[in-house]
Write a protein that holds these residues in place. Structure first.
Motif, PDB file in Angstrom:
ATOM      1  N   ASP A 105       0.847  -1.197   0.000  1.00 53.79           N
ATOM      2  CA  ASP A 105       0.000   0.000   0.000  1.00 53.79           C
ATOM      3  C   ASP A 105       0.886   1.253   0.000  1.00 53.79           C
ATOM      4  OD1 ASP A 105      -2.244   1.650   0.169  1.00 53.79           O
ATOM      5  OD2 ASP A 105      -2.407   1.446   2.347  1.00 53.79           O
ATOM      6  N   ARG A 106       1.688   1.389  -1.056  1.00 56.88           N
ATOM      7  CA  ARG A 106       2.666   2.475  -1.103  1.00 56.88           C
ATOM      8  C   ARG A 106       2.020   3.856  -1.117  1.00 56.88           C
ATOM      9  NH1 ARG A 106       4.733  -1.148  -4.989  1.00 56.88           N
ATOM     10  NH2 ARG A 106       6.653  -2.225  -4.323  1.00 56.88           N
ATOM     11  N   GLU A 107       0.866   3.965  -1.766  1.00 52.93           N
ATOM     12  CA  GLU A 107       0.207   5.275  -1.904  1.00 52.93           C
ATOM     13  C   GLU A 107      -0.835   5.517  -0.813  1.00 52.93           C
ATOM     14  OE1 GLU A 107      -1.293   5.602  -5.847  1.00 52.93           O
ATOM     15  OE2 GLU A 107       0.696   5.461  -6.773  1.00 52.93           O
ATOM     16  N   HIS A 108      -0.899   4.636   0.153  1.00 55.66           N
ATOM     17  CA  HIS A 108      -1.802   4.787   1.307  1.00 55.66           C
ATOM     18  C   HIS A 108      -3.267   4.893   0.877  1.00 55.66           C
ATOM     19  CE1 HIS A 108       1.808   6.726   3.658  1.00 55.66           C
ATOM     20  NE2 HIS A 108       2.105   5.537   3.129  1.00 55.66           N
ATOM     21  N   ARG A 109      -3.626   4.135  -0.137  1.00 51.29           N
ATOM     22  CA  ARG A 109      -5.024   4.135  -0.586  1.00 51.29           C
ATOM     23  C   ARG A 109      -5.863   3.125   0.186  1.00 51.29           C
ATOM     24  NH1 ARG A 109      -4.523   4.510  -7.224  1.00 51.29           N
ATOM     25  NH2 ARG A 109      -3.642   6.628  -7.296  1.00 51.29           N
ATOM     26  N   LEU A 110      -5.205   2.145   0.790  1.00 53.36           N
ATOM     27  CA  LEU A 110      -5.920   1.131   1.559  1.00 53.36           C
ATOM     28  C   LEU A 110      -6.069   1.566   3.016  1.00 53.36           C
ATOM     29  CD1 LEU A 110      -7.191  -1.680   1.253  1.00 53.36           C
ATOM     30  CD2 LEU A 110      -4.977  -2.665   1.871  1.00 53.36           C
ATOM     31  N   ILE A 111      -4.967   1.892   3.649  1.00 52.86           N
ATOM     32  CA  ILE A 111      -4.997   2.442   5.011  1.00 52.86           C
ATOM     33  C   ILE A 111      -4.679   3.921   4.899  1.00 52.86           C
ATOM     34  CG2 ILE A 111      -4.039   2.369   7.338  1.00 52.86           C
ATOM     35  CD1 ILE A 111      -3.258  -0.523   6.868  1.00 52.86           C
ATOM     36  N   ARG A 112      -5.691   4.736   5.033  1.00 48.39           N
ATOM     37  CA  ARG A 112      -5.540   6.180   4.847  1.00 48.39           C
ATOM     38  C   ARG A 112      -5.269   6.881   6.178  1.00 48.39           C
ATOM     39  NH1 ARG A 112      -6.934   8.014  -0.120  1.00 48.39           N
ATOM     40  NH2 ARG A 112      -8.116   6.605  -1.493  1.00 48.39           N
ATOM     41  N   THR A 113      -4.427   7.894   6.112  1.00 52.07           N
ATOM     42  CA  THR A 113      -4.160   8.734   7.282  1.00 52.07           C
ATOM     43  C   THR A 113      -5.029   9.978   7.212  1.00 52.07           C
ATOM     44  OG1 THR A 113      -1.852   7.997   7.398  1.00 52.07           O
ATOM     45  CG2 THR A 113      -2.412  10.046   8.540  1.00 52.07           C
TER      46      THR A 113
ATOM     47  N   ARG B 163      -5.251  13.351   8.972  1.00 54.73           N
ATOM     48  CA  ARG B 163      -4.439  14.170   9.853  1.00 54.73           C
ATOM     49  C   ARG B 163      -5.216  14.695  11.054  1.00 54.73           C
ATOM     50  NH1 ARG B 163       0.646  12.766   8.716  1.00 54.73           N
ATOM     51  NH2 ARG B 163       1.076  12.875   6.473  1.00 54.73           N
ATOM     52  N   GLY B 164      -4.681  14.455  12.233  1.00 55.70           N
ATOM     53  CA  GLY B 164      -5.297  14.957  13.453  1.00 55.70           C
ATOM     54  C   GLY B 164      -6.507  14.170  13.914  1.00 55.70           C
ATOM     55  N   VAL B 165      -6.892  13.134  13.154  1.00 51.70           N
ATOM     56  CA  VAL B 165      -8.101  12.372  13.499  1.00 51.70           C
ATOM     57  C   VAL B 165      -7.777  10.893  13.742  1.00 51.70           C
ATOM     58  CG1 VAL B 165     -10.421  11.696  12.764  1.00 51.70           C
ATOM     59  CG2 VAL B 165      -9.532  13.957  12.158  1.00 51.70           C
ATOM     60  N   GLY B 166      -7.065  10.286  12.793  1.00 53.90           N
ATOM     61  CA  GLY B 166      -6.747   8.875  12.934  1.00 53.90           C
ATOM     62  C   GLY B 166      -6.527   8.224  11.586  1.00 53.90           C
ATOM     63  N   TYR B 167      -7.020   6.997  11.443  1.00 55.25           N
ATOM     64  CA  TYR B 167      -6.819   6.211  10.228  1.00 55.25           C
ATOM     65  C   TYR B 167      -8.140   5.573   9.804  1.00 55.25           C
ATOM     66  CZ  TYR B 167      -1.974   6.578  11.784  1.00 55.25           C
ATOM     67  OH  TYR B 167      -0.757   7.060  12.206  1.00 55.25           O
ATOM     68  N   ARG B 168      -8.227   5.277   8.504  1.00 58.90           N
ATOM     69  CA  ARG B 168      -9.441   4.628   7.983  1.00 58.90           C
ATOM     70  C   ARG B 168      -9.039   3.655   6.880  1.00 58.90           C
ATOM     71  NH1 ARG B 168     -12.369   8.755   5.267  1.00 58.90           N
ATOM     72  NH2 ARG B 168     -11.433   8.023   3.338  1.00 58.90           N
ATOM     73  N   MET B 169      -9.576   2.436   6.951  1.00 58.42           N
ATOM     74  CA  MET B 169      -9.322   1.481   5.871  1.00 58.42           C
ATOM     75  C   MET B 169     -10.422   1.604   4.834  1.00 58.42           C
ATOM     76  SD  MET B 169      -8.705  -2.628   5.883  1.00 58.42           S
ATOM     77  CE  MET B 169      -6.921  -2.408   5.894  1.00 58.42           C
ATOM     78  N   ASP B 170     -10.033   1.801   3.570  1.00 54.92           N
ATOM     79  CA  ASP B 170     -10.981   1.892   2.454  1.00 54.92           C
ATOM     80  C   ASP B 170     -10.792   0.686   1.572  1.00 54.92           C
ATOM     81  OD1 ASP B 170     -11.896   4.308   3.378  1.00 54.92           O
ATOM     82  OD2 ASP B 170     -10.730   5.522   1.986  1.00 54.92           O
ATOM     83  N   LEU B 171     -11.884  -0.026   1.309  1.00 48.33           N
ATOM     84  CA  LEU B 171     -11.819  -1.225   0.467  1.00 48.33           C
ATOM     85  C   LEU B 171     -12.340  -0.983  -0.930  1.00 48.33           C
ATOM     86  CD1 LEU B 171     -12.867  -4.012   2.996  1.00 48.33           C
ATOM     87  CD2 LEU B 171     -10.595  -3.127   2.474  1.00 48.33           C
ATOM     88  N   GLY B 172     -12.511   0.300  -1.308  1.00 56.01           N
ATOM     89  CA  GLY B 172     -12.944   0.609  -2.654  1.00 56.01           C
ATOM     90  C   GLY B 172     -14.391   1.051  -2.712  1.00 56.01           C
TER      91      GLY B 172
END
Length: 227
Positions: free
Chosen positions: A208-216, A218-227
């Protein structure tokens, strides 16, 4: 989202349109669903039906959702997700204080409700999961294995727990505090940047080099997007 057989859900709301919409949607997801339009009926039905999850509206005539939650949590083993049109912090605090496991503000998306239902099942009734497929992921909790696009990932126990937490809660924003509490426990005394270290490792293993799966976020946290 995975289809889970044998999971029973009780819907409690005095608005017929909401009840019918949620009932149909949840039945299509494979859940066994019963409905009630008032608190007294809900308490009686819960004792007979023995649901795993109760989705409970706060504002109802007669016995309100708070009282229903209080009664059910004293006598039954079930997770309660409370629904309300109110946004007051006091109401959310009251619901959680009397034992509610989650809280959603109307209006909400059906996908978010599904994610929260799956999270509650994962936490309260983990034996119902076994092996599940969610998007490109397959989680086998008995073997403690996660496959991504049919490739078994080489994960440490901590990476396994973190990735499973992200997959089961995909689409939801997960703060560092939530991740720490779930993966390391409430008594974790280390630095919260340990989360960043493990996320970096997971991204590498997922390519996930472009962080499209596990998104950051900023200031909130992380979210996993499955498309």
């Amino acid at each position: 989202m995975p289809h889970l057989k044998g999971v029973k859900i009780l819907l409690v709301d005095d608005e017929p349109n909401i009840l019918s919409f949620l009932e149909l949607g949840l039945q299509n997801e494979g859940f066994e669903v019963k409905t009630a339009t008032d608190g007294i009926t809900a308490v009686t039905l819960a004792k007979q039906f023995k649901p795993h999850i109760v989705i409970l509206d706060v504002m109802m005539p007669g016995m309100d959702g708070f009282e229903v939650c209080r009664i059910l949590k004293k006598t039954e083993n079930m997770a309660v997700i409370m629904l309300t049109a109110k946004e007051e912090v006091e109401d959310r605090v009251k619901g959680l204080t009397i034992g509610a496991d989650d809280y959603m503000i109307k209006p909400f998306s059906f996908e978010e409700l599904l994610a929260r239902i799956h999270a509650r099942i994962r936490n309260h009734f983990p034996h119902l999961w076994g092996e599940v497929t969610i998007g490109p992921f397959r989680i086998d909790d008995r073997r403690k294995e996660i496959s991504y696009h049919d490739r078994i990932l080489e994960l440490s126990p901590t990476e396994y727990e973190m990735l499973k937490f992200f997959v089961l809660n995909h689409g939801l924003v997960l703060s560092k505090a939530k991740i720490l509490d779930h993966v390391w426990g409430y008594d974790f005394g280390g630095e919260d940047n340990i989360v960043e270290v493990y996320i970096r490792s997971l991204r590498q293993k997922l390519n996930d080099r472009e962080h499209r799966l596990i998104r950051t976020l900023r200031g909130v946290g992380y979210r996993m997007d499955l498309g």
